[in-house]
Design an enzyme around this catalytic site. Structure first.
Site, short mmCIF file in Angstrom:
data_model
loop_
_atom_site.label_atom_id
_atom_site.label_comp_id
_atom_site.label_asym_id
_atom_site.label_seq_id
_atom_site.Cartn_x
_atom_site.Cartn_y
_atom_site.Cartn_z
N ASP A 119 -17.07 34.26 6.29
CA ASP A 119 -16.71 34.12 7.70
C ASP A 119 -15.45 34.94 8.02
O ASP A 119 -14.72 35.39 7.12
CB ASP A 119 -16.44 32.63 7.96
CG ASP A 119 -16.69 32.22 9.40
OD1 ASP A 119 -16.80 33.10 10.26
OD2 ASP A 119 -16.76 31.00 9.65
N ASP A 156 -22.58 31.29 16.98
CA ASP A 156 -22.25 29.86 16.89
C ASP A 156 -22.99 29.06 17.95
O ASP A 156 -22.94 27.84 17.94
CB ASP A 156 -20.74 29.66 17.08
CG ASP A 156 -20.00 29.84 15.76
OD1 ASP A 156 -20.66 29.93 14.71
OD2 ASP A 156 -18.75 29.89 15.79
#
Ligand code: DGJ
Length: 732
Positions: free
Chosen positions: A477, A547
């Site tokens: 990430d 997301d």
């Protein structure tokens, strides 16, 4: 495929069955462009495509009296000569001048394709690709310029990059070094870009081309959710199925600039490369600078044709290693189920249910290390938090493996929280300038990956966690943009290299981890899809797309992503409802039918759904296991755009055209409508395709269309919000 050098006319012709790319040495010795498009016959002399006449007030290249660069198309234009378009590079010489004069010196043609040291790039064997390197020498200095080109046997694609080599004694400073320029002879195109922001990434935007410049860029350190480093120019009558288009895709994950410069003589210049605003690269004697690669594709088969070329090229010639062309494991990730609030016990419960549903891989997301109980602390401390994982990563991996699941986990190696042991020990490793409080993003700073020691330190920590544990997958990430970019201890004159060196550091860490653990499947992520680019795909074959896991929004995001990136790269999961980002409640069938056009997984605790839904999840996983090869690697077609209608439809077709899957989705119901009809694509006209208990010829389905009635779709209707179905086609 071939690359021909016409010695007499000094012209190069690169071609394969589909495309031709033609350029030449101009009268002033610099390289000029002649043609890029559909394959044309070769001839000794294409100079009829040049413009050799005087125009009033136009500067000419002395001693020629009728040749101006401005009126001709350039291969890699500088500034300061007779071309006044946007320049591809700027070199500053010892005397302060920025005027270059790169003349053709020699060239090499060879089978295959060279690697780009330290950079991601497409690759091809001697049978699959042919390359050309043109060497140009500056008449004013000893700076050399290499323009590199590769043509692939089976793709309508040219890859380009350039290299500057300083062979003189004096320092030269590169203030701009873009990777490619494409000068087209007319401006009858529309420009397409893929824009957005966090949770609404890669939405197609079309802009008119008029005289002047238009551009997109990132100066956020990563390629960004805001503008993707991929553009298309298309004819105004080009649609998904027919017409001309050209794509430029940047194989790079940092700051970039993509621009169209339309002059007032009808020339359209396309440029792509590292953003010059955040780039200054001194070249000492003997030093060189290599730009990242741009992949330029041409089609006359519409936007689907263009996308399919990128999909196939990236699946076959960019993604590497064990996961190349392999169906991806069906995973369950605990992030939206627990956030950082979990124990080994609660994780095992979630994993057990995932196993019962048929999942193959369990992914432990953020929160397993250091003092990481919320996003204020712990980043940088890559040591297991034993309150949560009493037996460490190894112990948890063993337990998960015993259940019959593979195991993977989350990292964010480029970041550090001010509240972490790493930051306390090495505050100078985070980007900051003296006299200014550095900006925070998600309460974290960015580590200075331009420094080898920082990258190596993080590698060692991660190595300790991975080594010995049975790790099948890592989610990498990156959750903030770069600000305050200043590298502590780096000399002032090298601060302009830091943004690019940071990206090289990221690539180096990936490369080290891949070398040590070649079987691990990496999934890149940057607050979802903020670093979804071709550069990343070289290291991480799939990317968490967004997301935003809401089924309806995901249709838009995945549809937009499919223009430049293969379905095998699109990380797509089913999450809980009401959705955490949108508050929308979309049936699990719809969520599954969207996610299966991606790498597929779940992002929720399956213990918390109804029994009926759980049965549906089991069915979805079964379906995905049977069909993922086709879904992830079949030829993908966009059929009905969710940006233009309240519906979406897309499909995949197997290589032998005997199997196809069509996904149809109602985003918003249309009351009192007749059954819809969708014209399919990519089928064999003469094959008889079975759909449920009916059968239709390919030509019927592609010309008359598939009627969305109950026989064909079972329970799909346009008259109900969030209705969806996957229609299976099979032929002998
Ligand atoms: C952002 C990612 O996109 C999420 O999926 C999750 O991994 C969080 N970061 C964890 O902090």
């Amino acid at each position: 495929m071939n690359i021909i050098w016409h010695e007499k006319t000094k012209q190069f012709h690169l071609y394969n069955d589909e495309i031709s790319y033609i350029m030449y040495v101009q009268p002033n010795g610099e390289m000029g462009q002649l043609y890029f498009g559909s394959r044309i016959h070769d001839r000794d002399d294409f100079s009829y495509l040049t413009y050799r006449r005087m125009k009033p007030m136009v500067a000419v290249e002395a001693p020629e009296e009728d040749f101006s660069m401005e009126l001709n198309r350039q291969e890699y234009p500088g500034f300061g000569g007779t071309d006044f378009g946007m320049n591809a590079y700027e070199a500053v010489y010892e005397d302060g001048s920025t005027v270059s004069n790169f003349k053709y010196a020699s060239h090499r043609i060879f089978a295959g394709k060279d690697k780009l040291e330290g950079l991601p790039a497409t690759y091809g064997s001697d049978e699959e690709a042919m390359s050309l390197v043109i060497i140009l020498e500056d008449t004013r200095s000893k700076l050399q310029l290499e323009l590199s080109y590769t043509i692939f046997q089976n793709y309508p694609v040219i890859t380009r990059n350039v290299k500057f080599i300083n062979q003189g004694d004096d320092e030269v400073i590169l203030n701009k070094a873009l990777s490619a320029c494409l000068d087209l002879p007319d401006q009858e195109y529309e420009w397409m870009q893929f824009s957005g922001a966090w949770a609404r990434e890669r939405i197609p935007v079309v802009r008119k081309i008029v005289p002047g410049t238009l551009s997109i860029e990132s100066k956020r350190g990563g390629s960004s959710a805001n503008q993707n480093p991929f553009i298309i120019v298309k004819r105004s009558n080009t649609d998904e199925f027919a017409g001309e288009a050209i794509g430029m895709s940047f194989v790079y994950s940092g700051n970039f600039l993509a621009a169209a410069d339309a002059d007032t003589y009808g020339r359209l210049r396309l440029l792509m490369g590292i953003h010059p605003d955040t780039f200054r690269w001194p070249l000492q004697k003997g030093a060189s600078f290599t730009t990242p690669e741009v992949v330029i594709a041409y089609t006359d088969k519409g936007l689907n044709g263009l996308s399919q070329s990128y999909h196939a090229l990236y699946n076959n010639h960019l993604v590497r290693g064990k996961w190349k062309n392999r169906p991806r494991p069906i995973l369950l990730n605990n992030w939206e189920a627990t956030f950082m609030d979990f124990t080994q016990e609660s994780i095992i419960k979630i994993a057990a249910k995932a196993k019962e549903a048929g999942a193959e891989l369990f992914v432990l997301d953020d929160g397993w290390f250091g003092a990481r109980n919320d996003d204020y602390a712990g980043l940088g401390d890559w040591v297991e938090n034993t309150d949560k994982l009493p037996n460490g990563m190894k112990g948890l991996a063993e337990k998960i493996n015993e259940m019959g699941l593979e195991f993977g986990f989350w990292i964010e190696p480029e970041m550090v929280n001010p509240d972490s042991d790493l930051y306390r020990a090495h505050p100078d490793w985070a980007f900051a300038v003296k006299g200014k409080t550095p900006a925070l993003g998600r309460h974290q700073y960015v580590l200075d990956f331009s420094k080898d020691e920082v990258v190596d330190y993080i590698y060692d920590m991660l190595y300790q966690v991975i080594d010995g544990a049975n790790i099948a997958y890592i989610k990498w990430d990156m959750n903030r943009a770069l600000t305050d970019v200043f590298s502590n201890g780096t000399p002032a004159e090298l601060q302009g290299c830091v943004y690019h060196k940071y990206v090289l550091g990221v690539y180096r860490l990936y490369e080290k981890l891949i070398a040590a653990f070649p079987d691990i499947l990496f999934e890149s992520c940057s607050s979802g899809g903020s670093r979804f680019d071709a550069g990343m795909l070289y290291y991480a074959p799939q990317a968490w797309c967004s997301d935003n896991t809401d089924g309806v929004d995901r249709v838009l995001i995945q549809y937009g992503s499919s223009y430049g990136y293969p379905i095998s790269s699109i990380g797509a999961h089913v999450s809980a409802v009401p959705n955490q980002q949108t508050g929308r409640t979309v049936p699990i069938a719809f969520r599954g039918n969207v996610a299966c056009f991606g790498t597929f997984g779940y992002e929720l605790d399956l213990n918390h759904i109804s029994e009926e839904e759980f049965c549906e999840v089991q069915e979805q996983i079964k379906f995905m296991k049977e069909n993922r090869q086709l879904l992830q690697y079949g030829k993908f077609y966009r059929l009905v755009s969710p940006f233009e209608t309240d519906q979406n439809a897309w499909m995949v077709v197997s290589e032998d055209q005997t199997k196809a899957l069509v996904g149809v989705y109602t985003m918003r119901s249309n009351v009192n409508e007749l059954d819809g009809r969708i014209r399919l694509a990519g089928l064999d006209r003469n094959k008889l395709y079975n759909i449920n208990s009916c059968a239709y010829y390919g030509d019927e389905l592609m010309c008359a269309g598939l009627v969305l009635n109950a026989e064909n779709t079972r329970n799909y209707t346009m008259e109900q919000d969030y209705s969806s179905c996957i229609i299976r086609l099979s032929a002998e």
